[in-house]
Design a protein around this motif. Structure first.
Motif, PDB file in Angstrom:
ATOM      1  N   GLN A  81     -53.848  35.127  34.762  1.00 54.36           N
ATOM      2  CA  GLN A  81     -53.251  35.974  33.737  1.00 54.36           C
ATOM      3  C   GLN A  81     -52.970  35.154  32.485  1.00 54.36           C
ATOM      4  O   GLN A  81     -52.532  33.999  32.566  1.00 54.36           O
ATOM      5  N   ILE A  82     -53.197  35.758  31.338  1.00 48.02           N
ATOM      6  CA  ILE A  82     -52.916  35.093  30.066  1.00 48.02           C
ATOM      7  C   ILE A  82     -51.409  35.034  29.860  1.00 48.02           C
ATOM      8  O   ILE A  82     -50.714  36.050  29.964  1.00 48.02           O
ATOM      9  N   SER A  83     -50.903  33.854  29.586  1.00 48.86           N
ATOM     10  CA  SER A  83     -49.472  33.687  29.324  1.00 48.86           C
ATOM     11  C   SER A  83     -49.177  33.602  27.832  1.00 48.86           C
ATOM     12  O   SER A  83     -48.055  33.892  27.397  1.00 48.86           O
ATOM     13  N   LYS A  84     -50.214  33.214  27.054  1.00 50.32           N
ATOM     14  CA  LYS A  84     -49.972  33.069  25.615  1.00 50.32           C
ATOM     15  C   LYS A  84     -51.297  33.098  24.861  1.00 50.32           C
ATOM     16  O   LYS A  84     -52.293  32.541  25.317  1.00 50.32           O
ATOM     17  N   LEU A  85     -51.288  33.766  23.706  1.00 46.70           N
ATOM     18  CA  LEU A  85     -52.402  33.716  22.767  1.00 46.70           C
ATOM     19  C   LEU A  85     -51.985  32.879  21.567  1.00 46.70           C
ATOM     20  O   LEU A  85     -50.901  33.068  21.023  1.00 46.70           O
ATOM     21  N   THR A  86     -52.849  31.958  21.177  1.00 49.17           N
ATOM     22  CA  THR A  86     -52.573  31.123  20.015  1.00 49.17           C
ATOM     23  C   THR A  86     -53.602  31.417  18.932  1.00 49.17           C
ATOM     24  O   THR A  86     -54.496  32.250  19.115  1.00 49.17           O
ATOM     25  N   ALA A  87     -53.512  30.709  17.848  1.00 50.35           N
ATOM     26  CA  ALA A  87     -54.464  30.916  16.755  1.00 50.35           C
ATOM     27  C   ALA A  87     -55.867  30.448  17.123  1.00 50.35           C
ATOM     28  O   ALA A  87     -56.860  30.891  16.532  1.00 50.35           O
ATOM     29  N   THR A  88     -55.953  29.555  18.103  1.00 49.16           N
ATOM     30  CA  THR A  88     -57.255  28.966  18.433  1.00 49.16           C
ATOM     31  C   THR A  88     -57.748  29.268  19.845  1.00 49.16           C
ATOM     32  O   THR A  88     -58.884  28.971  20.164  1.00 49.16           O
ATOM     33  N   GLY A  89     -56.887  29.827  20.695  1.00 43.27           N
ATOM     34  CA  GLY A  89     -57.324  30.055  22.059  1.00 43.27           C
ATOM     35  C   GLY A  89     -56.274  30.737  22.923  1.00 43.27           C
ATOM     36  O   GLY A  89     -55.377  31.406  22.415  1.00 43.27           O
ATOM     37  N   ILE A  90     -56.392  30.553  24.228  1.00 41.74           N
ATOM     38  CA  ILE A  90     -55.491  31.192  25.187  1.00 41.74           C
ATOM     39  C   ILE A  90     -54.914  30.165  26.142  1.00 41.74           C
ATOM     40  O   ILE A  90     -55.499  29.109  26.396  1.00 41.74           O
ATOM     41  N   GLU A  91     -53.725  30.479  26.664  1.00 44.10           N
ATOM     42  CA  GLU A  91     -53.136  29.746  27.773  1.00 44.10           C
ATOM     43  C   GLU A  91     -53.197  30.656  28.985  1.00 44.10           C
ATOM     44  O   GLU A  91     -52.712  31.794  28.941  1.00 44.10           O
ATOM     45  N   LEU A  92     -53.807  30.162  30.048  1.00 43.28           N
ATOM     46  CA  LEU A  92     -54.088  30.970  31.232  1.00 43.28           C
ATOM     47  C   LEU A  92     -53.411  30.367  32.451  1.00 43.28           C
ATOM     48  O   LEU A  92     -53.571  29.179  32.740  1.00 43.28           O
ATOM     49  N   GLU A  93     -52.633  31.203  33.168  1.00 42.75           N
ATOM     50  CA  GLU A  93     -52.053  30.802  34.450  1.00 42.75           C
ATOM     51  C   GLU A  93     -53.049  31.192  35.530  1.00 42.75           C
ATOM     52  O   GLU A  93     -53.203  32.359  35.858  1.00 42.75           O
ATOM     53  N   THR A  94     -53.748  30.206  36.076  1.00 42.77           N
ATOM     54  CA  THR A  94     -54.818  30.499  37.025  1.00 42.77           C
ATOM     55  C   THR A  94     -54.273  30.665  38.435  1.00 42.77           C
ATOM     56  O   THR A  94     -53.213  30.148  38.784  1.00 42.77           O
ATOM     57  N   PHE A  95     -55.037  31.401  39.244  1.00 44.98           N
ATOM     58  CA  PHE A  95     -54.662  31.682  40.632  1.00 44.98           C
ATOM     59  C   PHE A  95     -55.886  31.456  41.498  1.00 44.98           C
ATOM     60  O   PHE A  95     -56.920  32.107  41.304  1.00 44.98           O
ATOM     61  N   ASN A  96     -55.786  30.528  42.457  1.00 41.46           N
ATOM     62  CA  ASN A  96     -56.871  30.263  43.388  1.00 41.46           C
ATOM     63  C   ASN A  96     -56.521  30.923  44.721  1.00 41.46           C
ATOM     64  O   ASN A  96     -55.676  30.428  45.459  1.00 41.46           O
ATOM     65  N   LYS A  97     -57.142  32.049  45.011  1.00 37.81           N
ATOM     66  CA  LYS A  97     -56.788  32.811  46.205  1.00 37.81           C
ATOM     67  C   LYS A  97     -57.167  32.103  47.494  1.00 37.81           C
ATOM     68  O   LYS A  97     -56.721  32.494  48.566  1.00 37.81           O
ATOM     69  N   PHE A  98     -58.000  31.061  47.401  1.00 37.00           N
ATOM     70  CA  PHE A  98     -58.393  30.330  48.592  1.00 37.00           C
ATOM     71  C   PHE A  98     -57.512  29.104  48.837  1.00 37.00           C
ATOM     72  O   PHE A  98     -57.496  28.557  49.933  1.00 37.00           O
ATOM     73  N   ASN A  99     -56.808  28.660  47.818  1.00 36.97           N
ATOM     74  CA  ASN A  99     -55.945  27.486  47.969  1.00 36.97           C
ATOM     75  C   ASN A  99     -54.853  27.547  46.909  1.00 36.97           C
ATOM     76  O   ASN A  99     -55.062  27.161  45.759  1.00 36.97           O
ATOM     77  N   TYR A 100     -53.678  28.041  47.290  1.00 38.51           N
ATOM     78  CA  TYR A 100     -52.595  28.232  46.326  1.00 38.51           C
ATOM     79  C   TYR A 100     -52.132  26.924  45.687  1.00 38.51           C
ATOM     80  O   TYR A 100     -51.568  26.930  44.595  1.00 38.51           O
ATOM     81  N   SER A 101     -52.378  25.816  46.373  1.00 35.73           N
ATOM     82  CA  SER A 101     -51.924  24.533  45.829  1.00 35.73           C
ATOM     83  C   SER A 101     -52.713  24.141  44.585  1.00 35.73           C
ATOM     84  O   SER A 101     -52.314  23.226  43.859  1.00 35.73           O
TER      85      SER A 101
END
Length: 292
Positions: free
Chosen positions: A133-153
């Motif tokens: 999920q996107i946590s922040k939009l900036t002037a140059t790009g995005i900050e994304l909180e990634t989720f790995n459903k096969f390995n939460y670590s």
């Protein structure tokens, strides 16, 4: 690229069903072009059963070919018509409207942030796919909180420039269900798989899974990409049958596995109702969709 853009505009104007082939990727997107600008498009896609399955933003740079006429498209048109005729019910198609006065990619990412969509994004620079999920939009790009459903670590935050974002999948069944369960799944800890070596222990583990009817993940030794998730249906001296679930938590058919396939070792992951990604997806699907 000009010919690709011309083909896409023609497909949109005529509302033709198309196949879009990517450069250096095997995935083909089938659907209707719903929006387009000078650098990319949004295509509303369908599942193999002919039901709406979200949409994809594609940068023109990653498109190899646009197909208008083929046996595959004829088959898909039949499935779409059949799904409508039989009144099959599923997660609805996208409802968002895109305007012509703003870059299409920015519109998709802004709506994803506002609605907390779970996305699948391709990082063109690294050749990596992320879900999150996107946590922040900036002037140059995005900050994304990634989720790995096969390995939460392996969940992490990544920063991507707009120039690296060439593909964005959104609002499909799998991603929609993932968004519903995301708050709870982020609280869970990764459950490592257990490598079983002895024949007796393999028999005991599988017999326990059959008796308790728990969800398990079986990971063949030497090929971790080809794994199976579901419940043990039956076991005999030569093999076993599993009832599978797919990535959206629905019944995914059966598989016959011979014990010889796991002769050297068996990697097994027991999935509890409290923590399983697939169990929660099944529950979320029941709440989001009416049965067929």
């Amino acid at each position: 690229m000009d010919s690709i853009l011309t083909d896409l505009k023609y497909a949109q104007s005529k509302q033709f069903l198309v196949n879009i082939f990517q450069k250096n990727q095997e995935v083909v997107y089938t659907g209707y072009v719903s929006a387009i600008d000078q650098t990319g498009l949004v295509i509303e896609t369908f599942s193999d059963t002919g039901l709406p399955d979200g949409a994809v933003y594609l940068d023109l740079e990653v498109i190899e070919e646009v197909e208008f006429d083929s046996d595959d498209l004829d088959n898909m048109l039949f499935r779409i018509a059949n799904a409508a005729e039989e009144s099959l019910i599923d997660i609805h198609g996208i409802t968002e409207q895109f305007t012509a006065d703003q870059p299409l990619l920015n519109q998709v990412l802004t709506q994803a942030l506002n609605h907390e969509w779970v996305l699948m994004i391709m990082d063109q620079q690294e050749g990596t796919f992320y879900e999150g999920q996107i946590s922040k939009l900036t002037a140059t790009g995005i900050e994304l909180e990634t989720f790995n459903k096969f390995n939460y670590s392996e969940n992490k935050a990544v920063t991507l420039p707009f120039s690296a974002v060439k593909l964005v999948e959104f609002q499909g069944r799998e991603l929609t269900l993932q968004a519903l369960i995301m708050p709870e799944m982020l609280k869970q800890a990764h459950q490592p798989s257990v490598k079983v070596l002895s024949t007796l222990e393999k028999e005991q583990q599988l017999a326990r899974a059959l008796a308790q009817q728990t969800y398990i993940a079986l990971i063949p030794d030497g090929n971790r990409q080809m794994f199976f998730v579901g419940k043990v249906n039956s076991i005999n001296e030569s093999g076993m049958v599993m009832n599978l679930v797919d990535m959206s938590g629905q019944f995914g058919g059966y598989v016959l596995l011979r014990h010889a396939r796991f002769e050297k070792s068996l990697q097994l992951q027991t999935i509890s109702k409290r923590s399983t990604y697939w169990f929660k997806r099944t529950s979320a699907l029941e709440q989001s969709c009416s049965p067929f």
